[in-house]
Design a protein around this motif. Structure first.
Motif, short mmCIF file in Angstrom:
data_model
loop_
_atom_site.label_atom_id
_atom_site.label_comp_id
_atom_site.label_asym_id
_atom_site.label_seq_id
_atom_site.Cartn_x
_atom_site.Cartn_y
_atom_site.Cartn_z
N ARG A 226 36.98 7.28 26.28
CA ARG A 226 36.64 6.76 24.72
C ARG A 226 35.94 5.75 24.39
N TRP A 227 35.41 5.45 23.21
CA TRP A 227 34.80 4.11 23.07
C TRP A 227 35.25 3.84 21.47
N GLU B 94 37.09 5.61 16.94
CA GLU B 94 37.17 5.57 18.55
C GLU B 94 36.56 7.03 18.76
N LEU B 95 35.42 7.05 19.64
CA LEU B 95 34.61 7.91 20.02
C LEU B 95 34.77 8.81 21.21
N ASP B 96 34.77 10.04 20.82
CA ASP B 96 34.81 10.94 22.02
C ASP B 96 33.23 11.59 22.32
N ARG C 40 31.77 12.43 18.72
CA ARG C 40 32.70 13.07 17.92
C ARG C 40 33.72 11.80 17.59
N ALA D 91 37.29 10.62 17.10
CA ALA D 91 38.60 10.95 17.35
C ALA D 91 39.61 10.59 16.48
#
Lengths: 447, 429
Positions: free
Chosen positions: B30-31, B51-53, B56, B58
């Protein structure tokens, strides 16, 4: 020293064309701004002339804002060349170079002025040029169009490196998007190219133009391939509606967020240079190259003779210049069309672009290639038969398309840790994100 | 203290970070992307911690307060006329609507019934404010998706509304035009005003809306980018107390102009049996970004219809309520020409005098472009409000941001954010 006529012509043409192209790029920016302005009911740049603020040059004020590009260029030169802390300095410097070089050497393959015969002569008694027939292009290689493909695929490195080296998340996302997109759209680019090269039976630009002179422009014979090729070059050049890599509204500046000064200008120039290269390539492959009219040969097939008296040489140069103007005009028209698209339609989303490539453009391009190969095997490569074949492919597409499984591109996907869209069965905890936000500022040693 | 708050312990807040982390599944890839507060798409200073997946989202955590300016506190120090300059700066996309809503609430507290002429003028300007907001928003819907042209098509005619505000009040951006019981001044010239409004409503505005609709409504890319993005169901819209075009795009049939009519939206507004203005409230069931765009497009047309009904029938008479009520600042000629006028002027202006409103609490809301804009005024009988609280539609509507965007992609943020039409100045106050 003795050099061949082709070397002499190549150096001359390439030096000339690169400068013309760079100047055109600068003015294409002006054209784009003016065009956007007229589309949007504005005036656009109309203030900056060539007076440089000097009273003595006051009569050069205004000039329809034509000095704008010059002023912009100067501004870029004089701006602080800034690189972010913790950026990978070497890669950061390499990226603009890696993007501008492929954009400029792509021009080499385009036969701007057709063929010419040059008599033997020497320059100041030092360099002897042996006479002969030459192609007035930067490069007269027998790989021809394949050179374009190889150079075009190099362009992705600059974008990737820029996104990676900037140490910026927006840049990184932009770089990732561009990489995936450009790699994906090289496939339809290659496939649509294959569909027409099967018909041409050659890779040499001059022979491609000769074929079109005899049989009419390829855009009539292979319209689907033409459309796919145009879509692919739009995506390759990162132009709207495929400009997700530098989508201002999402990624600030995308892969060039952290770039300023001349490094940014190189990215900017590369984009426009890329547009001209691909448009010139489209004009060459589909619109008859330097022949101005579809089914009529104006310039004929033979080489012009750049020799004899002054009048004859001038006439020959005029013919070459006209050919160049026609090809260049076609390229610029296509660029203008690209601009029209940019200022008219919204941007696609990244996943929609990828889906478009893998689910529609590539299958369609493959079908066209297969059908064209069948037609070539059958020996029916005249325009009419190919149009009918294209119509069949189009009809097939229309039949198959509704049968395809429906897919909602905008559906939500459940994810771990999501509060409002959790994985099935996941316990949703609503709490502060402090612990996560700390990840945003990792404690590292200084680089 | 006129009201009390529930003590904080009684709210169930799950704010224990250790507990949170225990429930958090670390997927390892995650970022955390800090979207804003300085970002071209965040419409001034909004901040989203994402919070990026991959692409996407998240988890989306809106952080607000970057534009907190203490507007509500200022309401306790400025009197009922002065505070209009502050409310006008909350939603700067349609400032005139804020003015009208503020003084609507003040007059409800005072129990003043304004004159028919004032009602008509306020209604016209309120509808122009709605158009002003929606024109920007439907244009920004295009801008956020990368089509700059639609934005400017919407922006051009807004300039005509600024001209109108300039004409009626002398200030183009923040007119601060309303006063307790009336208006700052009557129209300079009624015929010119009518001509300007008509030319806007009949020529500039319909052309702009038509241009934007032609550009977008049947555009495949626009549809693909907006349909099904940020869907808010009807139940959720009610549960999160969403109002305005957002709620109507989710199928909630609620419009204060119909449900709690005021000004010319109510029957018998002139005291002589005049009918309420006729208009329709557009409602859409989809609840996505596209639905909000379409609802706003239609609302603009309905607003034009309302203005059309009123502009030719502006009643004569004064714009201010009767002067004996000691509520309205007298005209300048009365101040300089009569002793009563002079006294009343001083009564209102002097800091230890002024209005004597009832000691009461009052909540009154109007349907502005963004939704229900309400003012909750607590009066202790002094010429300043003891508490001037706002129910800003941006603030309430922004609550659903995380709900709408989680599970969608990074590029959808701008589409959803634009469709919520969040104005940070109003959100943070």
């Amino acid at each position: 020293m003795t050099i061949s006529a082709q070397t002499f012509a190549s150096v001359l043409v390439f030096a000339l064309v690169v400068h013309v192209v760079l100047l055109t790029c600068a003015y294409l920016i002006y054209v784009e701004r003016k065009m956007a302005a007229y589309i949007q009911d504005r005036i656009g740049p109309n203030r900056v002339g060539f007076d440089f603020g000097l009273p003595i040059l006051g009569f050069l004020k205004g000039c329809l804002g034509l000095g704008q590009s010059l002023a912009d260029g100067l501004k870029f030169l004089l701006k602080e060349d800034y690189a972010p802390d913790r950026a990978d300095k070497r890669l950061f410097t390499l990226a603009p170079v890696a993007i501008i070089i492929p954009a400029l050497i792509g021009f080499a393959i385009i036969p701007w002025g057709g063929t010419a015969t040059i008599p033997s002569f020497s320059i100041l008694g030092l360099v002897h040029v042996t006479g002969g027939e030459v192609v007035l292009a930067g490069l007269n290689a027998n790989i021809g169009i394949v050179y374009l493909l190889s150079v075009a695929s190099l362009g992705v490195y600059g974008v990737t490196i820029a996104g990676y080296a900037s140490n910026n998340k927006y840049s990184f996302i932009g770089g990732m998007r561009a990489t995936a997109q450009m790699v994906s759209y090289e496939i339809p680019l290659g496939l649509s190219l294959l569909a027409i090269l099967l018909v041409y039976g050659t890779l040499m630009p001059e022979e491609i133009i000769a074929h079109q002179r005899q049989h009419g422009w390829m855009v009539f014979a292979q319209p689907i391939a033409a459309v796919l090729f145009f879509i692919a070059i739009l995506a390759e050049a990162n132009r709207a509606p495929f400009d997700v890599a530098e989508a201002e509204q999402e990624l600030v500046g995308g892969y060039h967020t952290e770039y300023s000064s001349m490094r940014f200008a190189l990215f900017f120039l590369a984009e426009y240079a890329h547009m001209i290269t691909s448009s010139a390539m489209f004009a060459l492959l589909f619109l008859g190259g330097w022949e101005p009219l579809p089914f009529v040969s104006v310039f004929g097939g033979g080489a012009v003779h750049l020799g004899g008296g002054v009048a004859e040489v001038l006439l020959a140069v005029a013919v070459v210049g006209l050919k160049l103007a026609v090809l260049f005009g076609k390229a610029v028209t296509l660029v203008a069309f690209m601009m029209l698209i940019r200022w008219t339609i919204p941007r696609l989303r990244y996943d929609q672009i990828m889906m478009g490539a893998w689910q529609s453009v590539i299958p369609l391009a493959l079908t066209v290639v297969v059908v064209t190969a069948a037609m070539v095997q059958w020996g029916r490569t005249d325009t009419l038969s190919l149009i009918l074949a294209n119509g069949a492919v189009f009809a097939l597409m229309m039949v198959v398309m509704p049968l395809m499984p429906k897919y909602d591109p905008n559906r939500k996907i459940p994810l771990y840790g999501s509060r409002f869209n959790p994985m099935p069965g996941e316990r949703v905890v609503t709490g502060p994100t402090v612990a996560l936000a700390r990840e945003d500022h990792p404690v590292r040693g200084s680089l | 203290m006129p009201f009390s708050l529930k003590p904080a312990e009684q709210y169930e807040v799950d704010a224990d970070p250790v507990k949170y982390l225990a429930g958090h599944v670390d997927t390892g890839d995650r970022w955390v992307l800090n979207f804003g507060p300085q970002h071209p798409a965040t419409h001034t200073t909004l901040r989203l911690v994402l919070e990026l997946d991959g692409e996407r989202i998240a988890r989306c955590t809106p952080h607000i307060g970057y534009l907190h300016s203490g507007f509500e506190k200022l309401g306790e120090h400025l009197d009922y006329n002065q505070y209009v300059t502050i409310v006008s700066r909350m939603n700067y996309l349609s400032p005139i609507s804020n003015d009208i809503a503020w003084h609507g609430a003040v007059e409800a507290l005072f129990g003043i019934d304004i004159t028919p002429r004032c009602k008509v003028l306020r209604t016209i300007m309120a509808e122009l404010g709605r158009i002003q907001d929606h024109l920007l928003n439907i244009g920004a819907a295009a801008l956020d998706l990368g089509a700059f042209t639609g934005f400017l098509y919407g922006f051009n005619p807004r300039e005509k509304i600024y001209d109108l505000c300039d004409y009626v009040s002398g200030q183009r951006f923040h007119p601060d035009w309303t006063r307790v019981g009336g208006l700052m001044k009557d129209l300079p010239d009624e015929e010119t005003f009518k001509r300007m409004v008509k030319s806007f409503v009949h020529d500039d505005m319909p052309q702009a809306v038509k241009d934007i609709e032609t550009l977008l409504v049947r555009n495949r890319i626009f549809i693909d980018r907006t349909r099904g993005v940020g869907t808010l169901s009807r139940d959720d819209a009610i549960a999160w107390s969403i109002s305005g075009p957002l709620a109507r795009a989710s199928g909630v049939k609620r419009d204060l102009r119909k449900d709690a009519p005021y000004l010319c939206y109510a029957d018998n507004w002139d005291g002589q049996g005049a009918e309420a203005v006729k208009f329709q409230v557009p409602v859409c069931d989809d609840g996505d970004v596209l639905a909000r765009f379409l609802v706003r497009c239609e609302e603009v047309k309905q607003s034009a219809k309302i203005i059309d009904q009123l502009i030719d029938n502006i009643p004569g008479g004064p714009v201010d309520t009767f002067a004996d009520g000691k509520m309205v600042k007298p005209r300048k000629e009365d101040v300089y020409g009569s002793i009563e006028g002079l006294i009343q002027h001083f009564e209102i202006i002097m800091s230890n005098r002024g209005w004597t409103p009832p000691v009461a609490e009052m909540y009154a809301a109007q349907e502005t472009a963004n939704g229900e804009l309400g003012y909750y005024i607590v009066s202790d009988g002094s010429p300043r409000a003891w508490r001037a609280s706002v129910r800003p539609p941006s603030f309430i509507n922004y609550q659903v941001m995380a709900k709408l965007i989680e599970g969608h992609q990074l590029a959808d943020i701008v589409a959803v954010l634009g469709s919520l039409n969040v104005v940070a100045a109003e959100l943070d106050r």
